[in-house]
Scaffold this motif. Structure first.
Motif, PDB file in Angstrom:
ATOM      1  N   LEU A 150      -4.849   3.796  -1.636  1.00  0.00           N
ATOM      2  CA  LEU A 150      -5.074   2.941  -0.464  1.00  0.00           C
ATOM      3  C   LEU A 150      -6.562   2.659  -0.292  1.00  0.00           C
ATOM      4  O   LEU A 150      -6.949   1.525   0.022  1.00  0.00           O
ATOM      5  N   ARG A 152     -10.020   1.935   0.974  1.00  0.00           N
ATOM      6  CA  ARG A 152     -10.475   1.415   2.264  1.00  0.00           C
ATOM      7  C   ARG A 152      -9.689   0.201   2.718  1.00  0.00           C
ATOM      8  O   ARG A 152     -10.086  -0.511   3.628  1.00  0.00           O
ATOM      9  N   THR A 153      -8.607  -0.088   2.028  1.00  0.00           N
ATOM     10  CA  THR A 153      -7.861  -1.304   2.383  1.00  0.00           C
ATOM     11  C   THR A 153      -6.913  -1.043   3.562  1.00  0.00           C
ATOM     12  O   THR A 153      -6.559   0.098   3.842  1.00  0.00           O
ATOM     13  N   ASP A 154      -6.538  -2.107   4.221  1.00  0.00           N
ATOM     14  CA  ASP A 154      -5.652  -1.962   5.382  1.00  0.00           C
ATOM     15  C   ASP A 154      -4.222  -1.649   4.961  1.00  0.00           C
ATOM     16  O   ASP A 154      -3.535  -0.846   5.583  1.00  0.00           O
ATOM     17  N   TRP A 155      -3.766  -2.346   3.912  1.00  0.00           N
ATOM     18  CA  TRP A 155      -2.368  -2.218   3.472  1.00  0.00           C
ATOM     19  C   TRP A 155      -2.340  -1.951   1.970  1.00  0.00           C
ATOM     20  O   TRP A 155      -3.369  -2.075   1.293  1.00  0.00           O
ATOM     21  N   ASP A 157      -1.032  -3.416  -0.683  1.00  0.00           N
ATOM     22  CA  ASP A 157      -1.228  -4.461  -1.695  1.00  0.00           C
ATOM     23  C   ASP A 157      -1.397  -5.810  -0.982  1.00  0.00           C
ATOM     24  O   ASP A 157      -0.416  -6.526  -0.798  1.00  0.00           O
ATOM     25  N   GLY A 158      -2.590  -6.106  -0.565  1.00  0.00           N
ATOM     26  CA  GLY A 158      -2.813  -7.375   0.154  1.00  0.00           C
ATOM     27  C   GLY A 158      -2.367  -7.265   1.594  1.00  0.00           C
ATOM     28  O   GLY A 158      -2.678  -6.298   2.285  1.00  0.00           O
ATOM     29  N   ASP A 164       4.710  -1.538   3.067  1.00  0.00           N
ATOM     30  CA  ASP A 164       3.950  -0.799   4.084  1.00  0.00           C
ATOM     31  C   ASP A 164       4.876  -0.319   5.192  1.00  0.00           C
ATOM     32  O   ASP A 164       4.717   0.795   5.698  1.00  0.00           O
ATOM     33  N   ASN A 185      -7.926   8.058   5.878  1.00  0.00           N
ATOM     34  CA  ASN A 185      -7.505   6.669   5.644  1.00  0.00           C
ATOM     35  C   ASN A 185      -5.988   6.513   5.795  1.00  0.00           C
ATOM     36  O   ASN A 185      -5.500   5.472   6.241  1.00  0.00           O
ATOM     37  N   TYR A 189      -4.052   4.284   8.479  1.00  0.00           N
ATOM     38  CA  TYR A 189      -3.010   3.361   7.956  1.00  0.00           C
ATOM     39  C   TYR A 189      -1.749   3.458   8.819  1.00  0.00           C
ATOM     40  O   TYR A 189      -1.180   2.438   9.243  1.00  0.00           O
TER      41      TYR A 189
END
Ligand SMILES: N[C@@H](CCC(=O)N[C@@H](CS)C(=O)NCC(=O)O)C(=O)O
Length: 216
Positions: A150, A152-155, A157-158, A164, A185, A189
């Motif tokens: 994951l 630093r991304t919000d979700w 995969d995009g 999610d 993180n 999430y």
């Protein structure tokens, strides 16, 4: 066509949103589909009428016209396929989102359920003190890997997807254990998932059933 799902008449978690109807409600809320809920008692779940819908005598089930489904993976996938909002249009991105649904259910949920079993059903066994740390470490192994992916991304995969929705639903069961907080993180999430208006509506709907007057 009217959609009807089943849920516990009274959830053992008292409305913490851990019963699996919450993830189905969440999916339906995300895509804006109204639904009805039929509440079932533990006894009714094991009787022929419910077993005809769910061979393992569990909730949730999903009925829409002459279609009857069980298993939340299949139900959420069905909802995501029929309605826009939970799966990307691009074929490869869609396949990856579906992969995350499977990963949530097949790779992450089993170790989390094992922990719940060790705590709730095996807590009084003489060997539990030795086994529990092993089970917790198996959860940590999976969370570490997921946390790394994951980043630093919000979700995952995009944009937010059914992948999610399922992963957050699975991780939610760890909230009270404190283990999730070891992976900031992942904790963020899950909080992002919980903050989605569709999740809030789903959570509130199941809570109302579990804190309201008993079903008559
Ligand atoms: N793999 C199934 C699991 C369903 C399940 O375990 N349902 C629980 C409620 S969250 C249940 O009905 N438990 C009561 C029982 O098994 O008797 C799914 O994802 O739908």
């Amino acid at each position: 066509m009217t959609i009807t799902i089943t849920a516990f008449e009274r959830s053992p978690d008292g409305g913490r949103g851990l019963a699996r109807d919450t993830r189905v409600r969440w999916a339906l809320e995300e895509v804006g589909q109204p639904y009805q809920v039929r509440l079932v008692s533990f006894r009714a779940m094991k009787e022929p009428a419910h077993l005809a819908l769910h061979p393992f005598g569990q909730i949730p089930t999903y009925e829409e016209g002459d279609l009857a489904l069980f298993e939340t993976g299949s139900i959420v996938f069905h909802i995501a396929e029929r309605h826009a909002g939970l799966l990307p249009d691009d074929a490869n991105a869609r396949a990856r989102a579906i992969t995350w649904m499977f990963a949530a259910l097949n790779t992450v949920e089993p170790v989390i359920l094992e922990l719940a079993t060790a705590k709730v059903l095996e807590g009084d066994k003489p060997w539990n003190k030795e086994r529990l740390p092993l089970v917790e470490d198996r959860v940590r192994d999976r969370l570490k890997q997921l946390s790394t992916r994951l980043g630093r991304t919000d979700w995952l995969d995009g944009g937010f997807s059914a992948g999610d929705l399922m992963m957050v639903s699975v991780l939610l069961r760890l909230k009270s254990s404190g283990i999730l907080d070891e992976y900031p993180n992942l904790a963020a999430y899950v909080a992002r998932g919980e903050a989605r208006p569709a999740y809030e509506r789903a959570f509130a709907a199941q809570l109302a059933i579990n804190t309201g007057p008993p079903a008559g």
